[in-house]
Design an enzyme around this catalytic site. Structure first.
Site, PDB file in Angstrom:
ATOM      1  N   ALA A 222       0.830  -1.207   0.000  1.00 53.20           N
ATOM      2  CA  ALA A 222       0.000   0.000   0.000  1.00 53.20           C
ATOM      3  C   ALA A 222       0.864   1.257   0.000  1.00 53.20           C
ATOM      4  O   ALA A 222       0.633   2.188  -0.788  1.00 53.20           O
ATOM      5  CB  ALA A 222      -0.934  -0.008   1.212  1.00 53.20           C
ATOM      6  N   CYS A 275       6.981   6.387   6.850  1.00 55.12           N
ATOM      7  CA  CYS A 275       6.601   5.109   6.243  1.00 55.12           C
ATOM      8  C   CYS A 275       7.065   4.910   4.813  1.00 55.12           C
ATOM      9  O   CYS A 275       7.623   3.865   4.484  1.00 55.12           O
ATOM     10  CB  CYS A 275       5.078   4.942   6.307  1.00 55.12           C
ATOM     11  SG  CYS A 275       4.446   4.708   7.975  1.00 55.12           S
TER      12      CYS A 275
END
Length: 581
Positions: A222, A275
């Site tokens: 993702a 991230c």
């Protein structure tokens, strides 16, 4: 009751907000967030939380000391809990095998050893941290190797999909909750227990269950896909600058394709945060370990393009300032990696500041949420500079943006904070019907379409605009559409607003050295209007007339405004110049 007590190890950006919202929605469950840092826990128990997230303060105030507790007593919390979240940092390794790419799992391993050592009864252990594929297997090996009689463990993967700045909203209304576990009766039973917790406020149809490895890989995938979209549009921004196209118009045209969609197509100085880069580098390392060099090279290019964009933007600043910034004072507006957060991990502002400092510039930095100590710690880190004392002498940090820009040669926007925006398109802003009409709203004096103005707005507003236009074209509120249909907008909808706290760029221009430059690294400002004030303007993905080079530019005087705007804020002019920014 299926679960009555939960423990979360790690009081950071994931553990704190996640457990706060969980406590709000599960008042019958006692949730304890533990951390070894006494300072961090003290902050969670104070009026000033250690992290900034819109809406988080109110959630914590409602739940704290009711069914939400923050503590350093790790042993008691682990012993009491039936379910334990591991929400600790998994940074990229800076040493040894896999340095610069592999995830460092020392904190995850430390948690597993603590759980094995302190547990007196069976536990469900849940990975919340972003981890490599098959990390759950490592955790289980540690727990089994330290097995106690009568104590059993079930390991689940439950990755977070939070965006900093909207974490509370993401937790309250997630697109999906992903839970991975072993495909055994025991594993499925553990999954059902965690599902029961989330079903307090999330519909069951939004809870997806998979095997453990699919869940772990889905998190990496993702983030890789999202970062890929940003690097893709940023690569096109360079093409736009070279050809005269506008990357926002390109993004809008592409995003209206239902197969693609509009999200994460806002060109900028580059992506940051804890991230994206970390997870892609981890994915590259995994692919190399699986002997998939072509796949590894593909994802590495996403990182390389992001680095290129930051370098390209920094070099543009230097080139426009007559190819030298030595002893020039430059103002940096925004240091966080995105608005509505105080997080500076991997923020593009660090790369921009490093380049300018290496070239001898003096920096004035302002950010409304980042602590001065954090800014200085980032810029004096050994990865950024070999001379921290020089950085401390060259950098000044300000609490007021007007003080930060006074006497500077250039202003560089690195974060898309709302207060930096002058004219901002907004669909979800309501007023009394009498306060808005076509005649009373000065923004409709323009003779040109306002669509390009919205394309320079922040990403979330642009996305909502694109989605609404795609779904209901007949509801277009552009001036042309309004005149063509001889009607005004909905009587309670204000298509444009000026943020009451937004900066007065006329005041800023008056206080700066001349010629005065603005470098818009987020493509959020009304560029033509700023040029009319007198600024030399450069941005991402758009070639601005009259902004070709520092040596050839001549500032133009700002024409008198045709209407007054409160607090001296810039407004679109009658000839539509402001709407074309």
């Amino acid at each position: 009751m299926v679960i009555s007590k939960i423990c979360c190890i790690g009081a950071g950006y994931v553990g704190g907000p996640t457990c706060s919202v969980m406590a709000l929605k599960c008042p019958d469950i006692k949730i304890t967030v533990v951390d070894r840092s006494t300072e961090r826990i003290a902050q969670w128990n104070s009026d000033k939380l250690p992290i900034y997230e819109p809406g988080l303060d109110e959630v914590v105030r409602q739940c704290r000391n009711r069914n939400l507790f923050f503590s350093t007593d790790i042993e008691t919390a682990i012993q009491e809990a039936e379910l334990i979240f591991i929400s600790v940092n998994t940074p990229t390794k800076t040493y040894g095998n896999g340095r610069g790419r592999a995830a460092d799992l020392k904190f995850v391993e430390g948690c597993a050893r603590m759980i094995a050592d302190m547990s007196q009864n069976s536990k469900i252990v849940v990975e919340k941290s972003t981890v490599p594929v098959r990390a759950a297997e490592s955790i289980m090996h540690i727990l089994k190797a330290n097995h106690k009689p009568g104590v059993k463990y079930d390991i689940l993967s439950n990755p977070e999909f939070l965006a900093e700045g909207t974490a509370v909203e993401d937790l309250l209304k997630p697109d999906r909750v992903l839970i991975g576990g072993e495909q055994t009766p025991e594993g499925q039973a553990a999954i059902e227990k965690l599902c029961w917790v989330y079903e307090h406020w999330i519909p069951k149809r939004n809870i997806i269950t998979t095997n453990t490895w699919s869940s772990e890989l889905s998190k990496l995938a993702a983030n890789a896909f999202l970062a890929q979209r940003i690097s893709s549009i940023n690569s096109l921004s360079a093409v736009c600058e070279a050809t005269g196209a506008d990357v926002s118009e390109v993004a809008r045209a592409v995003g209206l394709d239902s197969r693609i969609g509009p999200k994460f197509l806002q060109a900028s100085v580059g992506f940051g945060g804890s991230c994206f880069q970390k997870d892609i580098l981890n994915l590259v390392y995994i692919c190399e370990g699986l002997n998939l060099p072509e796949v590894a090279a593909y994802w590495q290019q996403v990182i390389d393009m992001n680095d290129y964009q930051k370098t390209r933007f920094s070099q543009k600043i230097i080139e426009c300032l007559f190819n030298t910034v030595t002893d020039k004072r430059i103002s940096i507006l925004g240091f966080a990696f995105k608005k509505n957060t105080g997080d500076t991990r991997e923020t593009p502002a660090i790369a921009v500041c490093k380049t300018l400092l290496d070239e001898g510039a003096q920096l004035n930095i302002y950010d409304p949420k980042v602590e001065p100590e954090q800014i200085m710690a980032d810029l004096t880190h050994p990865k950024v500079t070999d001379s921290p004392e020089h950085v401390k002498r060259a950098v000044q940090i300000f609490a007021d943006p007007y003080d930060a820009v006074r006497g500077t040669h250039a202003l560089v926007v690195c974060t898309e904070w709302d207060e930096f925006v002058v004219c901002h398109r907004q669909r979800r802003h309501y007023r009394h019907p009498a306060s808005c009409s076509v005649s009373s709203c000065s923004y409709f004096s323009s003779s040109s379409s306002s669509s390009s103005s919205s394309s320079d707005g922040d990403e979330q507003q642009q996305q909502r605009q694109q989605q609404q236009d795609a779904k209901s074209p007949a509801s277009d509120h552009t001036p042309e559409a309004l005149r063509a249909t001889n009607r005004g907008p909905s009587p309670t909808v204000v298509p444009f607003v000026v943020f009451p706290q937004s900066l007065n760029y006329e005041r800023i221009y008056a206080s700066m050295m001349k010629p005065a430059y603005i470098f818009d690294g987020r493509k959020i400002l009304p560029h033509e209007r700023l040029q009319q004030i007198g600024f030399h303007v450069q941005t991402i993905g758009k070639r601005l007339l009259g902004s070709a080079s520092g040596a050839s530019q001549r500032p133009t005087a700002a024409p008198p405004s045709t209407h007054s705007i409160p607090n001296g804020h810039c407004a679109p002019l009658a000839n539509g110049a402001g709407a074309q920014a």
